[in-house]
Write a protein that holds these residues in place. Sequence first.
Motif, PDB file in Angstrom:
ATOM      1  N   ILE A   1      99.659  74.041 -51.009  1.00 52.46           N
ATOM      2  CA  ILE A   1      98.364  73.449 -50.622  1.00 52.46           C
ATOM      3  C   ILE A   1      97.782  74.196 -49.420  1.00 52.46           C
ATOM      4  N   ASP A   2      96.482  74.533 -49.501  1.00 53.29           N
ATOM      5  CA  ASP A   2      95.825  75.282 -48.429  1.00 53.29           C
ATOM      6  C   ASP A   2      94.917  74.407 -47.577  1.00 53.29           C
ATOM      7  N   VAL A   3      94.380  73.348 -48.171  1.00 51.82           N
ATOM      8  CA  VAL A   3      93.349  72.553 -47.499  1.00 51.82           C
ATOM      9  C   VAL A   3      93.583  71.065 -47.757  1.00 51.82           C
ATOM     10  N   VAL A   4      93.363  70.266 -46.728  1.00 56.80           N
ATOM     11  CA  VAL A   4      93.437  68.823 -46.897  1.00 56.80           C
ATOM     12  C   VAL A   4      92.068  68.230 -46.575  1.00 56.80           C
TER      13      VAL A   4
ATOM     14  N   GLY B   1      92.515  53.887 -31.253  1.00 57.43           N
ATOM     15  CA  GLY B   1      93.538  54.787 -31.762  1.00 57.43           C
ATOM     16  C   GLY B   1      93.065  55.701 -32.871  1.00 57.43           C
ATOM     17  N   CYS B   2      91.807  55.604 -33.224  1.00 62.76           N
ATOM     18  CA  CYS B   2      91.285  56.319 -34.382  1.00 62.76           C
ATOM     19  C   CYS B   2      91.323  57.830 -34.179  1.00 62.76           C
ATOM     20  N   LEU B   3      90.850  58.264 -33.017  1.00 61.28           N
ATOM     21  CA  LEU B   3      90.839  59.695 -32.727  1.00 61.28           C
ATOM     22  C   LEU B   3      92.261  60.243 -32.651  1.00 61.28           C
ATOM     23  N   ASP B   4      93.160  59.479 -32.019  1.00 56.51           N
ATOM     24  CA  ASP B   4      94.571  59.894 -31.938  1.00 56.51           C
ATOM     25  C   ASP B   4      95.141  60.116 -33.335  1.00 56.51           C
ATOM     26  N   PHE B   5      94.741  59.234 -34.230  1.00 53.20           N
ATOM     27  CA  PHE B   5      95.239  59.315 -35.596  1.00 53.20           C
ATOM     28  C   PHE B   5      94.754  60.598 -36.277  1.00 53.20           C
ATOM     29  N   ILE B   6      93.457  60.872 -36.175  1.00 55.43           N
ATOM     30  CA  ILE B   6      92.918  62.100 -36.767  1.00 55.43           C
ATOM     31  C   ILE B   6      93.605  63.329 -36.158  1.00 55.43           C
ATOM     32  N   ARG B   7      93.783  63.278 -34.824  1.00 58.80           N
ATOM     33  CA  ARG B   7      94.444  64.407 -34.161  1.00 58.80           C
ATOM     34  C   ARG B   7      95.851  64.634 -34.686  1.00 58.80           C
ATOM     35  N   ALA B   8      96.583  63.541 -34.873  1.00 63.70           N
ATOM     36  CA  ALA B   8      97.976  63.653 -35.333  1.00 63.70           C
ATOM     37  C   ALA B   8      98.041  64.227 -36.746  1.00 63.70           C
ATOM     38  N   VAL B   9      97.166  63.720 -37.623  1.00 67.59           N
ATOM     39  CA  VAL B   9      97.160  64.204 -39.011  1.00 67.59           C
ATOM     40  C   VAL B   9      96.767  65.687 -39.037  1.00 67.59           C
ATOM     41  N   THR B  10      95.732  66.015 -38.242  1.00 65.83           N
ATOM     42  CA  THR B  10      95.260  67.402 -38.200  1.00 65.83           C
ATOM     43  C   THR B  10      96.352  68.337 -37.699  1.00 65.83           C
ATOM     44  N   GLU B  11      97.055  67.881 -36.660  1.00 66.83           N
ATOM     45  CA  GLU B  11      98.124  68.708 -36.101  1.00 66.83           C
ATOM     46  C   GLU B  11      99.225  68.949 -37.130  1.00 66.83           C
TER      47      GLU B  11
ATOM     48  N   CYS C   1      98.900  68.906 -40.408  1.00 63.88           N
ATOM     49  CA  CYS C   1      98.382  69.818 -41.434  1.00 63.88           C
ATOM     50  C   CYS C   1      98.368  71.261 -40.914  1.00 63.88           C
ATOM     51  N   HIS C   2      97.917  71.448 -39.696  1.00 65.96           N
ATOM     52  CA  HIS C   2      97.887  72.795 -39.118  1.00 65.96           C
ATOM     53  C   HIS C   2      99.298  73.377 -39.017  1.00 65.96           C
ATOM     54  N   SER C   3     100.247  72.541 -38.656  1.00 62.52           N
ATOM     55  CA  SER C   3     101.613  73.062 -38.522  1.00 62.52           C
ATOM     56  C   SER C   3     102.175  73.471 -39.875  1.00 62.52           C
ATOM     57  N   LEU C   4     101.604  72.913 -40.944  1.00 61.53           N
ATOM     58  CA  LEU C   4     102.013  73.321 -42.296  1.00 61.53           C
ATOM     59  C   LEU C   4     101.115  74.444 -42.826  1.00 61.53           C
ATOM     60  N   GLY C   5     100.226  74.942 -41.967  1.00 59.13           N
ATOM     61  CA  GLY C   5      99.380  76.072 -42.358  1.00 59.13           C
ATOM     62  C   GLY C   5      98.157  75.688 -43.173  1.00 59.13           C
ATOM     63  N   MET C   6      97.761  74.420 -43.106  1.00 57.46           N
ATOM     64  CA  MET C   6      96.626  73.983 -43.917  1.00 57.46           C
ATOM     65  C   MET C   6      95.388  73.733 -43.055  1.00 57.46           C
ATOM     66  N   ARG C   7      94.222  73.966 -43.640  1.00 57.60           N
ATOM     67  CA  ARG C   7      92.960  73.625 -42.977  1.00 57.60           C
ATOM     68  C   ARG C   7      92.637  72.163 -43.231  1.00 57.60           C
TER      69      ARG C   7
END
Length: 279
Positions: free
Chosen positions: A196-199, A214-224, A226-232
Amino acid sequence: AKDAGGTRMQFFSAEMSVETKNRMALELDLREALERGEFVLHYQPRICLDDDSPCGVEALIRWNHPSKGLVPPNVFIPIAETTGLICKIGNWVLRQACEDVQRLIDRLGTDLVLSVNVSPVQLRSPTLCGEVRQALQAAGMDTHRLELELTESGLIEDTDTSQQLLRELGDIGVRLAIDDFGTGYAGIAYLRQYPIDVVKLDRAFLCPTPKADGCLDFIRAVTEMCHSLGMRVVAEGVEDADMLRQLLRSDCDEAQGYLFAQPMPLAKLGDYIIDRQAS
Ligand code: C2E
Ligand code: CA
Ligand code: CA
Ligand code: CA
C-alpha cells in the motif's frame, strides 16, 4: 422508453415490492448504459498541502439516465457489483480516465496523479491487471501516475486471486491506495501485508471544530504511523477552513473536498488547475 417498459413488464410479477421492481428496472437499464454511452466521469482535485497545489485528481463516475437524470454512484454501483456489470464498467472508467487525464497532462505540462476507484468485485477478476496495463498503454500514461483506490472490504476477502493481483499491480508500479481508511472492520494488519502506498482518511477522522477533544492528536498519530510505513496520507471530505487549519497542524500530505473543489467535468478541470497553479 415506453416500448422498453412494455417488454420489461414480463419480468415483473404482481407479488414483487415496488422497491424490487425499481431495482430490477434500474438493473435492466444499467445493462445497456455502457453501450448507450450514458456514463460520464467527473474529476475532483487533490491538493498537496506542502505547496497548496493540485497534485492529483480522483475519477468519480456518474450515470446520465435517459429519464431519471443523473444517478449517483452510491445507487448504481452496488447493483453493478451484484450483477457483475462492475467489471465492464470499471474497465471503461480505467480507460476513459487514463485517456482524459493523460491528455490534460500533455496539454498543461503538469504533474498529476490519477486515482481510480476499484470495486472489491474487480479485485477478484484475474483479468484486472491486464486491463490496467492496456488502459495505461492505450493512453500513453506512465504506470506510476495511476493510483487504484481499494476498500478495506476488498482486501479482507483475501482470496488468492486478489493477493496475487495486488502484488502484480504493485510490481508493475501502479500505486495502491486504501479508500475510506478506518471505516471498515479490517483491522490494520493488511497495511503491512500489501504494498500500500497511500491511505485516504475518511471524513469521519476530520475535526469538526478546532476544540474537538484529542482529534488532532489522533490524526497526528495515524499519520505518523502511515509515514513510518512509507505511505502518504490524504484527508478526504475537507469542507471548511477550520478542518483544513487542523490538518495543516498535522503532517497530512494531501487534502480533497468541497473546500477546494466539487467533482467537475473534464472540461472544467483544466481551468481549475491553471487558476490554482497561478495563484
Ligand atoms: P469515495 O470514493 O469515497 O468518493 C468520495 C465521495 O465523496 C464522492 O461522492 C465525492 O463527490 C464526495 N465528496 C467529495 N468531497 C466531499 C466533501 O467535502 N464532503 C462530502 N460530504 N463529500 C465529498 P460520489 O462521487 O457520489 O461517489 C460516491 C462513491 O461511489 C465513492 O466514494 C466510491 O465509493 C463510489 N464510486 C464513484 N466512482 C466510482 C467508480 O468509478 N468505480 C467504483 N467502483 N466506485 C465508484
Ligand atoms: Ca475513492
Ligand atoms: Ca507500490
Ligand atoms: Ca473515500
